[in-house]
Design an enzyme around this catalytic site. Structure first.
Site, PDB file in Angstrom:
ATOM      1  CG  HIS A  98       0.262  15.226   1.705  1.00 39.03           C
ATOM      2  ND1 HIS A  98      -0.562  15.401   0.533  1.00 39.03           N
ATOM      3  CD2 HIS A  98      -0.283  14.176   2.406  1.00 39.03           C
ATOM      4  CE1 HIS A  98      -1.516  14.393   0.625  1.00 39.03           C
ATOM      5  NE2 HIS A  98      -1.185  13.733   1.515  1.00 39.03           N
TER       6      HIS A  98
ATOM      7  CG  ASP B 262      -1.982   4.982   3.588  1.00 44.99           C
ATOM      8  OD1 ASP B 262      -2.003   5.334   2.461  1.00 44.99           O
ATOM      9  OD2 ASP B 262      -2.916   5.295   4.436  1.00 44.99           O
TER      10      ASP B 262
ATOM     11  CG  HIS C 110      -5.645   2.475   5.947  1.00 41.52           C
ATOM     12  ND1 HIS C 110      -6.978   2.482   5.988  1.00 41.52           N
ATOM     13  CD2 HIS C 110      -5.181   3.019   4.770  1.00 41.52           C
ATOM     14  CE1 HIS C 110      -7.368   3.049   5.276  1.00 41.52           C
ATOM     15  NE2 HIS C 110      -6.342   3.552   4.354  1.00 41.52           N
TER      16      HIS C 110
ATOM     17  CG  HIS D 298      -0.985   6.576  -1.761  1.00 40.20           C
ATOM     18  ND1 HIS D 298      -2.388   6.611  -2.341  1.00 40.20           N
ATOM     19  CD2 HIS D 298      -1.445   6.099  -0.449  1.00 40.20           C
ATOM     20  CE1 HIS D 298      -3.399   6.125  -1.506  1.00 40.20           C
ATOM     21  NE2 HIS D 298      -2.687   5.499  -0.413  1.00 40.20           N
TER      22      HIS D 298
ATOM     23  CG  ASN E 210      -5.213   8.291  -4.383  1.00 36.29           C
ATOM     24  OD1 ASN E 210      -4.250   7.325  -4.249  1.00 36.29           O
ATOM     25  ND2 ASN E 210      -5.237   8.808  -2.906  1.00 36.29           N
TER      26      ASN E 210
ATOM     27  CG  HIS F  40      -1.664   1.053   1.365  1.00 39.63           C
ATOM     28  ND1 HIS F  40      -3.124   0.839   2.150  1.00 39.63           N
ATOM     29  CD2 HIS F  40      -1.977   2.447   0.695  1.00 39.63           C
ATOM     30  CE1 HIS F  40      -3.699   2.165   2.092  1.00 39.63           C
ATOM     31  NE2 HIS F  40      -3.158   2.853   1.284  1.00 39.63           N
TER      32      HIS F  40
HETATM   33 ZN   LIG Z   1      -3.707   4.761   1.329  1.00 34.88          ZN
END
Ligand SMILES: [Zn+2]
Length: 447
Positions: free
Chosen positions: A314, A310, A237, A62, A94, A60
């Site tokens: 940012h 996860d 998660h 991003h 996403n 997992h």
């Molecule tokens: Zn996630």
């Protein structure tokens, strides 16, 4: 042989033994008692005193590319991965645009292949319209499907129950497990509106806006639909004892339901909101005790199947905004998973090294059906290996991490134990804390 790893203590879920590991091309070709076979390698690593784990798989992450390259890219994300001992990552849909058509899936895989240091798989999106799910599933490009039951980064909505039933039925037909971001939209939106109305802007308000009952309600919705359709599902998660109880109820009802937990939900306590503020903001939120100890117990005894990070970075200027409502959710994690689990799990005694090998590799390969080539140290399998030094000291500092944006709620944490070599399909990509190969070696996993 191209590469011989001598005298490694190989750890799998079945136990540990000292072996020589021979690699030719991209595969393991022999795993033998030290010195027994007359093995020679063009390159040799003396792993005396080191432990070898099946290459870590982070199920997992991003990595933000395409569309959000200011936050992370395939190059920087996989660089952080291999520095942390991770040999395969599974990436979430996403991005911008989201991975919701065959074309977009193909172009993301092509993009990743240009610069990845490690192997990768991608998830396809079950979006609000539910369109293209069948073509996506049929394309053979995905390791799984994902849907967002609650509000989070990207603002992607799930379909209604009818749309979800259709998507789950497609998942079942094509052997694709559907992963759920499990938070109930209505509960979260109602709680957040009520808290905002009081004028609260502190970090703890984020936790209060996403209560455990929101997670349990969403898992119940997922469980009910999985039960109706007979499809396999996965809860991403998991953050609460209430959520865990909901998972257990649906399993008892016969649903094929797997689940994962992150290092931050396992290891952080509620005081992180005072020390780290918005940096700790993540969905679902870190809850601390007593939820975290329930999650640790469940990971140790097998009720939770695996660990995933996860990883969701940012920009610092966004994570450090004054009002918690303006702070995006998520932070980096792929590089710090292993040292954290070694330090706060294995060294503290509640997680065995054997169970660590299972929850960071073997089980992840099993859940996402990454084929006979991933998650195992056996002759013929992909030669993915993580060599670790259990005594290697470290401190987690953003400035020392290798992603693009490295703020972490674990900043300043002292660690003991880390990866000292990361071998991806036979090639040493990280060695002694340095990158040892150019980017672009990583390939899409073949299911
Ligand atoms: Zn996630």
């Amino acid at each position: 042989m191209d590469l011989l790893v001598r005298n490694a203590t190989l750890v799998t879920s079945k136990g540990r033994r000292v072996v020589d590991i021979a690699i030719d091309g991209a595969a393991f070709v022999a795993i033998a008692e030290p010195g027994q076979a007359a093995l020679r390698g063009d390159d040799e690593i003396d792993a005396s005193g080191l432990h070898a784990l099946p290459g870590l798989i982070d199920g997992h992450v991003h990595f933000r590319e395409p569309g959000l390259e200011h936050e992370e890219t395939w190059l920087t994300g996989t660089r952080a991965a291999v520095m942390g001992g991770v040999t395969t990552v599974l990436e979430m849909p996403n991005t911008v645009p989201p991975t919701d058509t065959v074309e977009r899936a193909q172009s993301k895989l092509a993009l990743a292949a240009l610069s990845a240091y490690c192997d990768f798989g991608i998830f396809g999106l079950v979006g609000e319209s539910g369109e293209s799910v069948a073509e996506l599933a049929r394309s053979g490009r995905l390791v799984g499907l994902k849907t967002f039951l609650g509000p989070t980064t990207g603002g992607l909505r799930a379909p209604d129950d009818d749309g979800l039933r259709r998507a789950l039925t497609i998942g079942r037909e094509y052997g694709l497990r559907v992963a759920f971001h499990a938070e109930d939209r209505e509960i979260v939106e109602r709680s957040e509106a009520a808290l905002r109305a009081t004028g609260r802007t502190d970090a703890l308000a984020h936790l209060e806006s996403r209560p455990a009952e929101a997670e349990a309600a969403a898992i119940d919705r997922a469980g009910r639909l999985l039960h109706e359709t007979g499809a396999p599902g996965h809860i991403l998660h998991l953050s609460s004892a209430a959520g865990l109880a909901a998972v257990e109820r649906w399993r008892a009802a016969g649903v094929d339901l797997t689940c994962e937990v992150t290092p931050h939900h396992l290891l952080l306590d509620r005081d992180v909101y005072e020390t780290a503020g918005g940096v700790a903001r993540v969905n679902p939120p870190v809850r601390g005790e007593p939820d975290s100890s329930a999650l640790r117990a469940a990971l140790a005894d097998g009720r939770i199947d695996c660990v995933a990070t996860d990883h969701a970075p940012h920009l610092a200027e966004h994570k450090l905004r004054a009002s918690i409502w303006e702070v995006p959710s998520g932070f980096c994690g792929v590089e710090t998973m292993l040292p954290l689990l070694l330090t706060r799990g294995v060294q503290e005694g509640w997680l065995s090294l054997e169970r660590l090998a299972e929850v960071t590799s073997e089980a992840v390969a099993r859940i996402w059906e990454l084929g006979p080539r991933k998650g195992r140290v056996e002759v013929g399998a992909d030669a993915d290996l993580t060599l670790i030094d259990l005594d290697r000291p470290g401190v987690i500092h953003a400035a020392d991490l290798h992603g693009k944006n490295n703020l972490s709620p674990f900043e300043g944490v002292r660690t003991r134990g880390a990866a000292v070599a990361t071998i991806v399909r036979g090639r040493c990509v990280m060695r002694a804390g340095r990158l040892a190969l150019d980017p672009g070696w990583g390939r899409a996993v073949i299911r």
